[in-house]
Design an enzyme around this catalytic site. Sequence first.
Site, mmCIF file in Angstrom:
data_model
loop_
_atom_site.group_PDB
_atom_site.id
_atom_site.type_symbol
_atom_site.label_atom_id
_atom_site.label_comp_id
_atom_site.label_asym_id
_atom_site.label_seq_id
_atom_site.Cartn_x
_atom_site.Cartn_y
_atom_site.Cartn_z
ATOM 1 N N GLU A 1 16.302 -15.190 -18.318
ATOM 2 C CA GLU A 1 15.582 -14.369 -18.695
ATOM 3 C C GLU A 1 15.953 -13.367 -19.104
ATOM 4 O O GLU A 1 15.500 -11.892 -18.903
ATOM 5 C CB GLU A 1 13.941 -14.612 -17.294
ATOM 6 C CG GLU A 1 14.557 -14.690 -16.541
ATOM 7 C CD GLU A 1 13.049 -14.306 -15.892
ATOM 8 O OE1 GLU A 1 13.518 -15.018 -14.367
ATOM 9 O OE2 GLU A 1 12.208 -14.340 -16.399
ATOM 10 N N ARG B 1 4.470 1.700 -6.971
ATOM 11 C CA ARG B 1 4.125 -0.286 -5.650
ATOM 12 C C ARG B 1 3.096 -0.972 -6.057
ATOM 13 O O ARG B 1 3.203 -1.643 -5.339
ATOM 14 C CB ARG B 1 3.847 0.601 -3.891
ATOM 15 C CG ARG B 1 4.439 1.506 -3.666
ATOM 16 C CD ARG B 1 4.415 3.081 -2.840
ATOM 17 N NE ARG B 1 4.221 2.137 -1.013
ATOM 18 C CZ ARG B 1 5.255 2.009 -0.878
ATOM 19 N NH1 ARG B 1 6.268 2.729 -0.046
ATOM 20 N NH2 ARG B 1 5.441 0.916 0.460
ATOM 21 N N LYS C 1 16.605 -17.438 -14.184
ATOM 22 C CA LYS C 1 16.911 -15.764 -13.761
ATOM 23 C C LYS C 1 17.981 -15.148 -14.712
ATOM 24 O O LYS C 1 18.059 -14.457 -15.224
ATOM 25 C CB LYS C 1 17.718 -15.776 -12.425
ATOM 26 C CG LYS C 1 16.569 -15.979 -11.135
ATOM 27 C CD LYS C 1 15.478 -15.164 -10.867
ATOM 28 C CE LYS C 1 14.520 -15.667 -11.435
ATOM 29 N NZ LYS C 1 13.258 -15.934 -11.198
ATOM 30 N N GLU D 1 15.964 -22.496 -10.527
ATOM 31 C CA GLU D 1 15.714 -21.202 -10.379
ATOM 32 C C GLU D 1 16.565 -20.452 -10.815
ATOM 33 O O GLU D 1 16.600 -19.015 -11.768
ATOM 34 C CB GLU D 1 15.379 -21.100 -8.721
ATOM 35 C CG GLU D 1 14.664 -19.533 -8.733
ATOM 36 C CD GLU D 1 14.053 -18.527 -9.373
ATOM 37 O OE1 GLU D 1 13.002 -19.495 -10.393
ATOM 38 O OE2 GLU D 1 13.161 -18.099 -9.225
ATOM 39 N N ASN E 1 -1.506 0.686 6.558
ATOM 40 C CA ASN E 1 -0.544 -0.651 5.123
ATOM 41 C C ASN E 1 -0.267 -1.641 6.608
ATOM 42 O O ASN E 1 0.328 -1.325 7.335
ATOM 43 C CB ASN E 1 0.832 0.443 4.842
ATOM 44 C CG ASN E 1 1.583 -0.325 4.210
ATOM 45 O OD1 ASN E 1 0.979 -1.721 3.537
ATOM 46 N ND2 ASN E 1 3.106 0.140 4.029
ATOM 47 N N GLY E 2 -0.233 -2.992 6.162
ATOM 48 C CA GLY E 2 0.565 -3.433 6.684
ATOM 49 C C GLY E 2 -0.507 -4.926 7.098
ATOM 50 O O GLY E 2 -1.503 -4.709 6.135
ATOM 51 N N CYS F 1 0.756 -1.050 0.061
ATOM 52 C CA CYS F 1 -0.006 0.379 -0.249
ATOM 53 C C CYS F 1 1.069 1.771 -0.119
ATOM 54 O O CYS F 1 2.151 1.420 -0.135
ATOM 55 C CB CYS F 1 -0.768 0.230 1.329
ATOM 56 S SG CYS F 1 -2.029 -1.861 1.701
ATOM 57 N N HIS G 1 25.430 -38.978 -16.470
ATOM 58 C CA HIS G 1 24.348 -39.235 -17.280
ATOM 59 C C HIS G 1 24.130 -38.209 -18.859
ATOM 60 O O HIS G 1 23.600 -37.948 -19.002
ATOM 61 C CB HIS G 1 23.723 -39.930 -16.317
ATOM 62 C CG HIS G 1 23.539 -40.769 -15.567
ATOM 63 N ND1 HIS G 1 23.905 -42.051 -15.226
ATOM 64 C CD2 HIS G 1 23.298 -40.635 -14.214
ATOM 65 C CE1 HIS G 1 23.797 -42.525 -14.128
ATOM 66 N NE2 HIS G 1 23.390 -41.386 -13.762
ATOM 67 N N TRP H 1 -3.164 -2.584 -1.532
ATOM 68 C CA TRP H 1 -2.468 -3.397 -2.603
ATOM 69 C C TRP H 1 -3.743 -5.070 -1.467
ATOM 70 O O TRP H 1 -3.026 -5.262 -0.595
ATOM 71 C CB TRP H 1 -1.929 -3.910 -2.244
ATOM 72 C CG TRP H 1 -1.413 -5.120 -2.590
ATOM 73 C CD1 TRP H 1 -0.720 -6.265 -1.972
ATOM 74 C CD2 TRP H 1 -0.756 -6.007 -3.340
ATOM 75 N NE1 TRP H 1 -0.445 -6.953 -2.845
ATOM 76 C CE2 TRP H 1 -0.575 -7.487 -3.763
ATOM 77 C CE3 TRP H 1 -0.739 -5.087 -5.098
ATOM 78 C CZ2 TRP H 1 -0.403 -7.466 -4.565
ATOM 79 C CZ3 TRP H 1 -0.974 -6.002 -6.863
ATOM 80 C CH2 TRP H 1 -0.103 -7.277 -5.769
ATOM 81 N N LYS I 1 4.878 -9.591 -17.448
ATOM 82 C CA LYS I 1 4.953 -10.169 -15.338
ATOM 83 C C LYS I 1 3.858 -11.321 -16.180
ATOM 84 O O LYS I 1 3.664 -11.829 -15.107
ATOM 85 C CB LYS I 1 4.872 -8.461 -14.979
ATOM 86 C CG LYS I 1 4.570 -9.213 -13.238
ATOM 87 C CD LYS I 1 5.710 -9.638 -13.080
ATOM 88 C CE LYS I 1 5.733 -9.408 -11.916
ATOM 89 N NZ LYS I 1 6.777 -10.970 -10.963
HETATM 90 C C1 F6R Z 1 10.329 -16.406 -13.575
HETATM 91 C C2 F6R Z 1 9.171 -15.842 -13.484
HETATM 92 C C3 F6R Z 1 8.308 -16.666 -13.968
HETATM 93 C C4 F6R Z 1 6.648 -16.919 -13.284
HETATM 94 C C5 F6R Z 1 6.182 -17.672 -14.162
HETATM 95 C C6 F6R Z 1 4.517 -17.847 -13.635
HETATM 96 O O1 F6R Z 1 11.431 -15.434 -13.156
HETATM 97 O O2 F6R Z 1 8.243 -15.077 -13.086
HETATM 98 O O3 F6R Z 1 8.698 -18.212 -14.622
HETATM 99 O O4 F6R Z 1 7.273 -17.152 -12.055
HETATM 100 O O5 F6R Z 1 5.459 -16.520 -15.271
HETATM 101 O O6 F6R Z 1 3.876 -16.967 -13.016
HETATM 102 P P1 F6R Z 1 3.360 -17.175 -11.620
HETATM 103 O O7 F6R Z 1 3.815 -16.483 -10.351
HETATM 104 O O8 F6R Z 1 2.195 -14.767 -11.901
HETATM 105 O O9 F6R Z 1 2.021 -17.367 -12.164
#
Ligand code: F6R
Length: 614
Positions: A491, A27, A488, A484, A101-102, A2, A507, A75, A609
């Site tokens: 991407e 935010r 990172k 993971e 907020n919180g 928030c 293998h 939020w 996103k």
């Molecule tokens: C990697 C990344 C993506 C998301 C994936 C799922 O850094 O951000 O691999 O993890 O697209 O997204 P959500 O969690 O929003 O379903």
Amino acid sequence: MCGIIGYVGPRVAREVVVAGLQRMEYRGYDSAGVAVIADGSLQVRKKAGKIGNLTSALAADPLPDTEIGIGHTRWATHGGPTDANAHPHVSTNGRVALIHNGIIENFAALRLELETQGVCFLSQTDTEVAAQLLGVEVAKGVDLADALRAVCRRLDGAFTLVAIDSAQPDRLVAARRNSPLVVGIGQGENFVASDVAAFIEFTRNAVELGQDQVVDVTRDGITVTDFDGNPALSRPFEVTWDLSAAEKAGFDWFMRKEIHEQPQAVADTLLGRFTTDGALKLDELHIPEEELRSVDKIIIVACGSAYYAGLVAKYAIEHWIRVPCEVEIASEFRYRDPIITRTTLVVTISQSGETADTLMAIRHAREQHAKVIAICNTNGSTIPRESDAVLYTHAGPELGVASTKGFLTQVAACYLLGLYLAQVRGTMFGDEIAQIMNELAAVPPLIQEVLERMTPIKGLARQFGNTKSVLFLGRHVGYPVALEGALKLKEIAYLHAEGFPAGELKHGPIALVEAGVPVFVVVPPQGRDQLHDKVVSNIQEVRARGALTIVLAEEGDLEVEPFADVLFPLPKVSTLLQPLLATVPLQYFACELATLKGYDVDQPRNLAKSVTVE
Ligand code: F6R
């Protein structure tokens, strides 16, 4: 998270407040509102959706020019993103308007108490409890700041509160515990806000409130006390950032900011999960316990980083609950005709709550009569709405495209779910669950410790600026961490990277190892049966073929030292909790490398996103 702003001074408060909210839009939020005091009464406008909806409401039904005002971007956590749940909340007696907020952990008990006294609630929020309590106090004739202190003493959890009293149009009060609040000091005007971005246009002189402090603000000055009314010290500082940097709290990227928010995000995810009698509770879960006891298979379905969080969770869930747990990439799920019955529990994980592949998997699972629990970060999004139950991660908005705090909080939430199922099914004793909860609660400061050790990671990014390929190895829960770490790099740094189970290397993939190839290895804590020693052997295998080994291992692990070209020490935790620490340097490495290469870290090419197409 928030955004909060309060203003008292000669400008038109409504305009200062709306401009401040716009500056905090970064935010993330899902509703917005403003309150002012005019002619001895409160006037509020609030709207679900973007600030544009609020400004349209203000254009249609303007607020008067006043010298005091508060505003909020919400939020959603408790209660969906609706007009009624938007802040400010006004006490039933019309005396105070309050923004927050919180998370107020004990809001349910306080709400019941107030309702018993005849107070009528208009929202589903935890916040309204604080507004009503404050309204009751000031109506008794208690001074506004004293009243806020009294309210704060009754609240558990994390909160920044800002309030105004219709009877005192020249004064606002604010408080903080475990949630940010800064005061902006102007000439004949003062501000309070979640961060300096909200008032940087007007002043660069700021005061940071300490933990458990209350500030009383007029246009001529501020008074800071603790929650008992004793004078308290706060930290004055001068803002040296420009506005765009201020939005990112001084960080160059939202991703880096979100990496640094992880201690708080994980702490917030864990907040309020224990009842006073020590039992674990997940109050967003509304599936009857008998149904959870009859579950004979768990399928975790998710995409990308969320899928890797699920892979981590599998180890914990099978260990704690002794029920088979499959983890499935959502886009593959329904096309393979998975075996789903009424006794299958499907757990979906999604930060955005809008991922189409995951949503389709949920629909398929529910058509087959499985129960679906969503682990999600976005209140009011589609995935929680279409699931039987939801466990929110409370990470706050994640704006960088690459998931960071989203991933860590998903792992923490999966563990909460695992422990909850163990409690319901009686596969663990209460004290065993409490011990793991205590270990989890101790993790956020350890993440902070890891964040304070990033200097060698920055050096590595400089060293590997021209590298073509990076490998990541791990075993057990270290394997999804390796995946993971590789994701990172792919991407945001556009670098070829692969994660492997360390034992699988021989293998095939070991053929990729040649002189100088950087290989990150996640080493399990020592004493974890033979796993630790096996990984030490795997490190030697790649090192013998010329790899440059960057080893993430428990501090004090002397066995691993001779085989590490670079050793990154991780604070001591149990094996299952190690991903919450080991992932952080890998995120940081990717962020650092992408920055050095001049890439847009927050909006990498070809990615979005929220992936709302299949
Ligand atoms: C990697 C990344 C993506 C998301 C994936 C799922 O850094 O951000 O691999 O993890 O697209 O997204 P959500 O969690 O929003 O379903």
